[in-house]
Write a protein that holds these residues in place. Structure first.
Motif, short mmCIF file in Angstrom:
data_model
loop_
_atom_site.label_atom_id
_atom_site.label_comp_id
_atom_site.label_asym_id
_atom_site.label_seq_id
_atom_site.Cartn_x
_atom_site.Cartn_y
_atom_site.Cartn_z
N ALA A 124 -26.97 -75.89 47.04
CA ALA A 124 -25.64 -75.81 46.41
C ALA A 124 -24.71 -76.88 46.97
O ALA A 124 -23.96 -77.52 46.23
CB ALA A 124 -25.04 -74.42 46.61
N SER A 125 -24.79 -77.12 48.27
CA SER A 125 -23.87 -78.08 48.89
C SER A 125 -24.10 -79.49 48.36
O SER A 125 -23.19 -80.30 48.36
CB SER A 125 -24.02 -78.05 50.42
OG SER A 125 -25.24 -78.66 50.80
N LEU A 126 -25.31 -79.78 47.91
CA LEU A 126 -25.61 -81.11 47.38
C LEU A 126 -25.29 -81.23 45.89
O LEU A 126 -25.36 -82.30 45.32
CB LEU A 126 -27.10 -81.43 47.61
CG LEU A 126 -27.49 -81.52 49.09
CD1 LEU A 126 -29.02 -81.54 49.24
CD2 LEU A 126 -26.89 -82.77 49.72
N LEU A 127 -24.95 -80.10 45.29
CA LEU A 127 -24.68 -80.08 43.84
C LEU A 127 -23.20 -79.88 43.54
O LEU A 127 -22.82 -79.78 42.38
CB LEU A 127 -25.48 -78.95 43.17
CG LEU A 127 -27.01 -79.14 43.10
CD1 LEU A 127 -27.69 -77.82 42.77
CD2 LEU A 127 -27.38 -80.20 42.08
N GLY A 128 -22.36 -79.80 44.54
CA GLY A 128 -20.95 -79.51 44.33
C GLY A 128 -20.67 -78.10 44.81
O GLY A 128 -20.97 -77.74 45.94
N SER A 129 -20.12 -77.27 43.91
CA SER A 129 -19.90 -75.86 44.27
C SER A 129 -20.38 -74.98 43.13
O SER A 129 -19.58 -74.34 42.43
CB SER A 129 -18.44 -75.61 44.60
OG SER A 129 -18.29 -74.30 45.10
N PRO A 130 -21.70 -74.94 42.92
CA PRO A 130 -22.21 -74.18 41.77
C PRO A 130 -22.24 -72.67 42.00
O PRO A 130 -22.40 -71.92 41.05
CB PRO A 130 -23.63 -74.72 41.59
CG PRO A 130 -24.04 -75.15 42.97
CD PRO A 130 -22.77 -75.66 43.63
N LEU A 131 -22.10 -72.21 43.24
CA LEU A 131 -22.25 -70.77 43.50
C LEU A 131 -20.91 -70.07 43.74
O LEU A 131 -20.74 -68.97 43.34
CB LEU A 131 -23.23 -70.53 44.66
CG LEU A 131 -24.64 -71.13 44.43
CD1 LEU A 131 -25.56 -70.87 45.62
CD2 LEU A 131 -25.27 -70.62 43.15
N SER A 132 -19.98 -70.69 44.39
CA SER A 132 -18.57 -70.24 44.57
C SER A 132 -18.29 -68.75 44.75
O SER A 132 -17.49 -68.37 45.57
CB SER A 132 -17.69 -70.74 43.42
OG SER A 132 -17.87 -72.11 43.22
#
Ligand code: SAH
Length: 260
Positions: A124-132
């Motif tokens: 998730a950290s490498l994709l932005g904030s997809p889980l939030s």
């Protein structure tokens, strides 16, 4: 002082994070430092090489988890032992099976579980904030869970609208599981739902892909057992800057409460 019957050993079940020393916790590094035996899967031991000097290292391979767990529990009667497990040991890791053996042995072994950065948060950290906010994790491996049960769980979590992280998305032994999951996702999510995939997060060969559900099939051949897949939730969107795809954002919900 040691009471009679108390073992002098200790068993650390250590989460080593996604696969590089920098992503390990200080506690994980300290636990391994204290141990005279380090036992684990070869691929999790490799990045730990700088920490292993002077220790007895017991290397094992995938599929040998039960033997490895038993061995660690035996050794921990008299020695300080670290059983290493990638990511977090309590998430599709070694903690469960080791505790089953400790429970069965009836021994008063001191066990400490050291949490680690799991693939969901690393990816998730490498994709932005997809889980939030709320999200679910499903493993597509049918080695220990029947495929019908995996499908049932997938439908259940997808029906809630929250993002879903897939572990073990595809391997040589189960080449169709990723495609199956995308088909099920399409029953519950729109074609433009963001899909993020990270292969080898925070280790050699790291690669990141962002696409949409309707085009996810293009990634099928590239996805392997070193990849984690994030299926966006109903509110997830792709973050763009001009033509550049920067990541995936799932709003946490501040827009419902504040004007900004
Ligand atoms: N205990 C581990 C998960 C073990 S299951 C953890 O907490 O992360 C193995 C699956 O985890 C892999 O098939 C893959 O889907 C995911 N995974 C583990 N490490 C990863 C990494 N560095 N990058 C991407 N996915 C990873």
């Amino acid at each position: 002082m040691q009471s009679p019957g108390e073992s002098k050993g200790c068993l650390y079940i250590v989460g080593t994070g996604p696969g590089n020393l920098e992503q390990m916790t200080m506690k994980a590094i300290r636990a391994i430092g204290e141990s005279s035996y380090v036992i684990g899967n070869d691929s999790y031991l490799a990045p730990l090489q700088p920490l292993l000097g002077g220790k007895t290292v017991i290397r094992s391979s995938m599929g040998k988890e039960v033997e490895r767990a038993k061995k660690a529990v035996e050794l921990a009667r008299d020695h300080v032992v670290s059983m290493v497990s990638g990511g977090d040991p309590g998430i599709y890791g070694m903690a469960g099976i080791v505790l089953e053996f400790v429970e069965r042995s009836g021994a008063d072994t001191r066990v400490e579980i050291v949490p680690g950065v799991t693939a969901a948060s690393a990816s998730a950290s490498l994709l932005g904030s997809p889980l939030s906010g709320d999200f679910a994790v499903i493993s597509l491996s049918d080695l220990l869970t029947p495929i019908e049960e995996i499908e049932r769980r997938l439908k259940g979590v997808l029906s809630t609208g929250i993002p879903v992280v897939l572990y073990n998305p595809r391997s040589r032994g189960r080449p169709h599981n990723f495609a199956m999951a995308m088909e099920i996702a399409a029953e519950f999510r729109s074609a433009d739902t963001p899909i993020g995939v990270v292969r080898n997060a925070y280790r050699d060969g790291e690669e990141i892909r962002i696409t949409t559900l309707s085009k996810a099939g293009d990634l099928e051949d590239w996805i392997d057992m070193h990849s984690a897949v994030i299926i966006g939730g109903e509110e997830s969107r792709i973050w763009r800057n001009g033509d550049n795809v920067k990541g995936i954002i799932t709003p946490r919900g501040y827009h419902r409460k504040y004007v900004y």
